[in-house]
Design a protein around this motif. Structure first.
Motif, PDB file in Angstrom:
ATOM      1  N   SER A 174      -1.390  -5.653  17.344  1.00 18.19           N
ATOM      2  CA  SER A 174      -1.235  -7.088  17.092  1.00 18.19           C
ATOM      3  C   SER A 174      -0.195  -7.351  16.007  1.00 18.19           C
ATOM      4  CB  SER A 174      -2.582  -7.720  16.738  1.00 18.19           C
ATOM      5  OG  SER A 174      -3.148  -7.109  15.596  1.00 18.19           O
ATOM      6  N   PHE A 175      -0.188  -6.551  14.947  1.00 22.35           N
ATOM      7  CA  PHE A 175       0.765  -6.802  13.863  1.00 22.35           C
ATOM      8  C   PHE A 175       2.180  -6.370  14.218  1.00 22.35           C
ATOM      9  CE2 PHE A 175      -2.867  -7.792  11.273  1.00 22.35           C
ATOM     10  CZ  PHE A 175      -2.364  -8.756  10.402  1.00 22.35           C
ATOM     11  N   ALA A 176       2.331  -5.525  15.228  1.00 22.02           N
ATOM     12  CA  ALA A 176       3.678  -5.238  15.722  1.00 22.02           C
ATOM     13  C   ALA A 176       4.349  -6.510  16.211  1.00 22.02           C
ATOM     14  CB  ALA A 176       3.615  -4.204  16.839  1.00 22.02           C
ATOM     15  N   LEU A 177       3.554  -7.471  16.683  1.00 20.36           N
ATOM     16  CA  LEU A 177       4.099  -8.738  17.151  1.00 20.36           C
ATOM     17  C   LEU A 177       4.778  -9.503  16.016  1.00 20.36           C
ATOM     18  CD1 LEU A 177       1.081  -9.860  19.372  1.00 20.36           C
ATOM     19  CD2 LEU A 177       3.194  -8.744  20.126  1.00 20.36           C
ATOM     20  N   ALA A 178       4.225  -9.381  14.815  1.00 26.98           N
ATOM     21  CA  ALA A 178       4.851 -10.061  13.673  1.00 26.98           C
ATOM     22  C   ALA A 178       6.252  -9.519  13.433  1.00 26.98           C
ATOM     23  CB  ALA A 178       3.985  -9.897  12.429  1.00 26.98           C
ATOM     24  N   GLY A 179       6.444  -8.228  13.721  1.00 27.12           N
ATOM     25  CA  GLY A 179       7.760  -7.623  13.536  1.00 27.12           C
ATOM     26  C   GLY A 179       8.809  -8.108  14.508  1.00 27.12           C
ATOM     27  N   LEU A 180       8.374  -8.766  15.585  1.00 22.65           N
ATOM     28  CA  LEU A 180       9.338  -9.357  16.513  1.00 22.65           C
ATOM     29  C   LEU A 180      10.069 -10.538  15.891  1.00 22.65           C
ATOM     30  CD1 LEU A 180       7.179  -9.420  19.780  1.00 22.65           C
ATOM     31  CD2 LEU A 180       8.816  -7.655  19.061  1.00 22.65           C
ATOM     32  N   MET A 231       0.843  -1.199   0.000  1.00 21.87           N
ATOM     33  CA  MET A 231       0.000   0.000   0.000  1.00 21.87           C
ATOM     34  C   MET A 231       0.872   1.241   0.000  1.00 21.87           C
ATOM     35  SD  MET A 231      -2.662   1.349   2.922  1.00 21.87           S
ATOM     36  CE  MET A 231      -3.294   3.015   2.803  1.00 21.87           C
ATOM     37  N   THR A 232       0.595   2.173  -0.891  1.00 21.45           N
ATOM     38  CA  THR A 232       1.305   3.440  -0.913  1.00 21.45           C
ATOM     39  C   THR A 232       0.633   4.404   0.043  1.00 21.45           C
ATOM     40  OG1 THR A 232       1.922   3.098  -3.218  1.00 21.45           O
ATOM     41  CG2 THR A 232       2.070   5.341  -2.366  1.00 21.45           C
ATOM     42  N   THR A 233       1.416   4.986   0.932  1.00 21.01           N
ATOM     43  CA  THR A 233       0.841   5.874   1.926  1.00 21.01           C
ATOM     44  C   THR A 233       1.808   6.984   2.263  1.00 21.01           C
ATOM     45  OG1 THR A 233      -0.038   6.034   4.170  1.00 21.01           O
ATOM     46  CG2 THR A 233       1.678   4.400   3.805  1.00 21.01           C
ATOM     47  N   THR A 234       1.286   8.143   2.595  1.00 18.65           N
ATOM     48  CA  THR A 234       2.114   9.265   3.011  1.00 18.65           C
ATOM     49  C   THR A 234       2.051   9.463   4.507  1.00 18.65           C
ATOM     50  OG1 THR A 234       0.276  10.797   2.638  1.00 18.65           O
ATOM     51  CG2 THR A 234       1.799  10.445   0.797  1.00 18.65           C
ATOM     52  N   SER A 235       1.274   8.632   5.214  1.00 17.56           N
ATOM     53  CA  SER A 235       1.152   8.765   6.660  1.00 17.56           C
ATOM     54  C   SER A 235       2.384   8.167   7.328  1.00 17.56           C
ATOM     55  CB  SER A 235      -0.114   8.068   7.155  1.00 17.56           C
ATOM     56  OG  SER A 235      -0.050   6.692   6.887  1.00 17.56           O
ATOM     57  N   PRO A 236       2.691   8.585   8.563  1.00 16.11           N
ATOM     58  CA  PRO A 236       3.866   8.058   9.265  1.00 16.11           C
ATOM     59  C   PRO A 236       3.743   6.549   9.466  1.00 16.11           C
ATOM     60  CG  PRO A 236       2.969   9.995  10.377  1.00 16.11           C
ATOM     61  CD  PRO A 236       1.977   9.586   9.349  1.00 16.11           C
ATOM     62  N   THR A 237       4.901   5.891   9.512  1.00 12.63           N
ATOM     63  CA  THR A 237       4.934   4.467   9.820  1.00 12.63           C
ATOM     64  C   THR A 237       6.007   4.217  10.879  1.00 12.63           C
ATOM     65  OG1 THR A 237       6.577   3.951   8.114  1.00 12.63           O
ATOM     66  CG2 THR A 237       4.250   3.849   7.469  1.00 12.63           C
ATOM     67  N   ILE A 238       5.914   3.056  11.515  1.00 14.75           N
ATOM     68  CA  ILE A 238       6.937   2.623  12.452  1.00 14.75           C
ATOM     69  C   ILE A 238       7.382   1.236  12.021  1.00 14.75           C
ATOM     70  CG2 ILE A 238       5.296   1.615  14.106  1.00 14.75           C
ATOM     71  CD1 ILE A 238       7.125   2.632  16.345  1.00 14.75           C
ATOM     72  N   GLU A 239       8.691   1.031  11.943  1.00 15.19           N
ATOM     73  CA  GLU A 239       9.233  -0.277  11.579  1.00 15.19           C
ATOM     74  C   GLU A 239       9.861  -0.909  12.804  1.00 15.19           C
ATOM     75  OE1 GLU A 239      12.459  -2.413   8.548  1.00 15.19           O
ATOM     76  OE2 GLU A 239      12.085  -0.240   8.431  1.00 15.19           O
ATOM     77  N   ILE A 240       9.513  -2.161  13.043  1.00 13.14           N
ATOM     78  CA  ILE A 240      10.128  -2.903  14.126  1.00 13.14           C
ATOM     79  C   ILE A 240      11.456  -3.426  13.592  1.00 13.14           C
ATOM     80  CG2 ILE A 240       9.921  -4.889  15.653  1.00 13.14           C
ATOM     81  CD1 ILE A 240       6.835  -3.217  14.218  1.00 13.14           C
ATOM     82  N   LEU A 241      12.560  -2.901  14.136  1.00  9.57           N
ATOM     83  CA  LEU A 241      13.877  -3.211  13.582  1.00  9.57           C
ATOM     84  C   LEU A 241      14.401  -4.549  14.076  1.00  9.57           C
ATOM     85  CD1 LEU A 241      15.591   0.294  13.788  1.00  9.57           C
ATOM     86  CD2 LEU A 241      14.543  -0.799  11.801  1.00  9.57           C
ATOM     87  N   CYS A 242      14.384  -4.739  15.370  1.00  8.25           N
ATOM     88  CA  CYS A 242      14.888  -5.992  15.912  1.00  8.25           C
ATOM     89  C   CYS A 242      14.485  -6.072  17.369  1.00  8.25           C
ATOM     90  CB  CYS A 242      16.411  -6.093  15.794  1.00  8.25           C
ATOM     91  SG  CYS A 242      17.303  -4.824  16.723  1.00  8.25           S
ATOM     92  N   SER A 243      14.639  -7.225  17.933  1.00  5.21           N
ATOM     93  CA  SER A 243      14.318  -7.392  19.350  1.00  5.21           C
ATOM     94  C   SER A 243      15.192  -8.483  19.928  1.00  5.21           C
ATOM     95  CB  SER A 243      12.842  -7.760  19.531  1.00  5.21           C
ATOM     96  OG  SER A 243      12.585  -9.016  18.938  1.00  5.21           O
ATOM     97  N   PRO A 244      15.531  -8.382  21.196  1.00  3.54           N
ATOM     98  CA  PRO A 244      16.255  -9.487  21.820  1.00  3.54           C
ATOM     99  C   PRO A 244      15.334 -10.688  21.955  1.00  3.54           C
ATOM    100  CG  PRO A 244      15.571  -7.881  23.475  1.00  3.54           C
ATOM    101  CD  PRO A 244      15.208  -7.307  22.135  1.00  3.54           C
TER     102      PRO A 244
END
Length: 421
Positions: A381-387, A1-14
């Protein structure tokens, strides 16, 4: 999806995620307690209350209706009620706070005069007509557009008639709770009869009952489909709001995904909210049950669906039709998000969601931006997928402020890193 709204990327986690986090107070309980405290005659106090977008909308509306509200700390609130509500000078704007607009629509019958209740573009797509129909049948004049969605216009007469009221809870149990919450102030005893034998989210009606009884209401049942509520009014009290079980589900799932141990300061048995039942289901991960009836744990379904994507089972979620009329169509949003991560991960059959678990999903996942549709539960909930998967971005991350303003902060305490774009 193309969007101009802010996003947050989950980079990494221990891995595993370990530590202690603070879960906020329950939104469901806070908004119920705010309204009931406002309808007492005297001063009540709430401790452990949630302060978020949804509860701020409720508090602002109550202030417009003549209730004095003071904060003694960040989560401790005092309310001075007079047992009545005053006509506001302007319409009540409630954003996309479903509990607030549904509960206040019935409560505004206590106002002498016209009150308009409205919300944002998402609220104006959320059906409320079953509640409106019941209020009109009960002698309370309320109108909505032909869409059956807000704005709602209440022509209050300064009282609730009472008597027998029939209501359908198919779309939302909050319609039933709305009638229950104002019933103790009616001119005569009230009997609320449910149109269906089985409704979703029955546990939230029990939450409504518990809050009402804490403030002195008398409720009894002679069968499962009738609530008899005495004309008692409400008595001021000190009320403690328990933490939010729906918020806890994100960290319970994070434990399972990462093999960690996260201290919430509470055990699952400490919660009275129905979503706490999701903890028991999560204990079987990665072999989740192949059939999960989500009728009584609706807010936990997005979390369970994301968890299921990493499991070894194909899971069918049933009893979740009401998710289509939440802050967004959550069935569609979860389906879309999972298939962005990996095509074919989820399918929809009628109102059922089927998730095909893939234990190797981190190797197969596609970098993508999850369209949250401005829905806090989709974002969290989808932030969990970024873990587990690289390249997962969450659109409109600030939408978590609806119920959990500190969500990203709490994840960061566990060592999760983010990048804002």
């Amino acid at each position: 999806m193309t969007t101009t709204s802010p996003t947050i990327e989950i980079l990494c986690s221990p891995l595993p995620l370990c530590g202690k986090v603070a879960v906020p107070g329950s939104k469901s309980i806070t908004n119920r307690a705010l309204l009931v405290a406002a309808l007492t005659t005297g001063t009540s106090s709430l401790s452990g209350a949630l302060v978020s977008d949804d509860t701020r909308y409720m508090m602002k509306a109550l202030t417009q209706l003549g209730v004095r509200i003071n904060f003694s700390s960040d989560t401790n609130i005092e309310l001075d009620g007079t047992g009545s509500l005053k006509q506001p000078s302007d319409s009540l704007y409630l954003g996309n706070a479903g509990t607030a607009i549904r509960f206040l629509t019935a409560a505004c019958a206590l106002v002498e005069g016209k009150v308009v209740l409205n919300g944002d573009e998402h609220m104006q797509k959320r059906p409320i007509h079953p509640l409106i129909d019941s209020l009109n049948t009960a002698g309370i004049h309320v109108t909505v557009p032909s869409s059956g969605c807000p704005p709602c216009t209440v022509y209050g007469q300064g009282f609730i008639p009472g008597g027998t009221i029939n209501i359908s809870g198919t779309l939302s149990s909050q319609f039933i709770s709305s009638l229950m919450l104002v019933a103790p102030l009616s001119k005569r005893a009230t009997t609320i009869k449910l149109a269906e034998d089985n409704i979703g989210a029955l546990g939230y009606i029990e939450i409504t009952r518990a809050v009402m009884e804490a403030f002195g209401a008398h409720i009894y049942q002679d069968d499962e489909n009738s609530f008899h509520i005495a004309r008692t009014g409400y008595t001021p009290c000190h009320f403690r709001v328990e933490p939010d079980a729906s918020a806890a589900t994100y960290f319970w799932a994070a434990e399972k995904l990462t093999g960690g141990k996260i201290d919430l300061g509470y055990t699952p048995n400490d919660f009275s909210q129905p979503d706490a039942a999701a903890h028991r289901l999560m204990q079987s991960f990665p072999s989740l049950p192949t059939l999960i009836d989500g009728a009584q744990i609706q807010d936990a379904i997005p979390t369970l669906a994301v968890l299921a994507a990493f499991g070894s089972s194909t899971v069918r979620f049933t009893g979740i039709a009401n998710l289509r009329v939440k802050e967004c169509d959550r069935i569609a949003a979860v389906h879309k998000g999972l298939n962005c991560i990996k095509p074919g991960l989820a399918t929809i059959e009628g109102d059922d969601l089927i998730v095909v678990g893939d234990p190797a999903l981190p190797k197969h996942a596609h970098p993508c931006t999850i369209d949250t549709m401005s829905d806090h539960r989709i974002a969290m909930s989808f932030a969990l997928a970024g873990l587990k998967c690289r390249g997962i971005k969450i659109s409109e991350p600030d939408c978590v402020g609806k119920t959990f303003p500190g969500y990203w902060t709490e994840l960061s305490k566990l060592g999760v890193l983010f990048s804002y774009t």
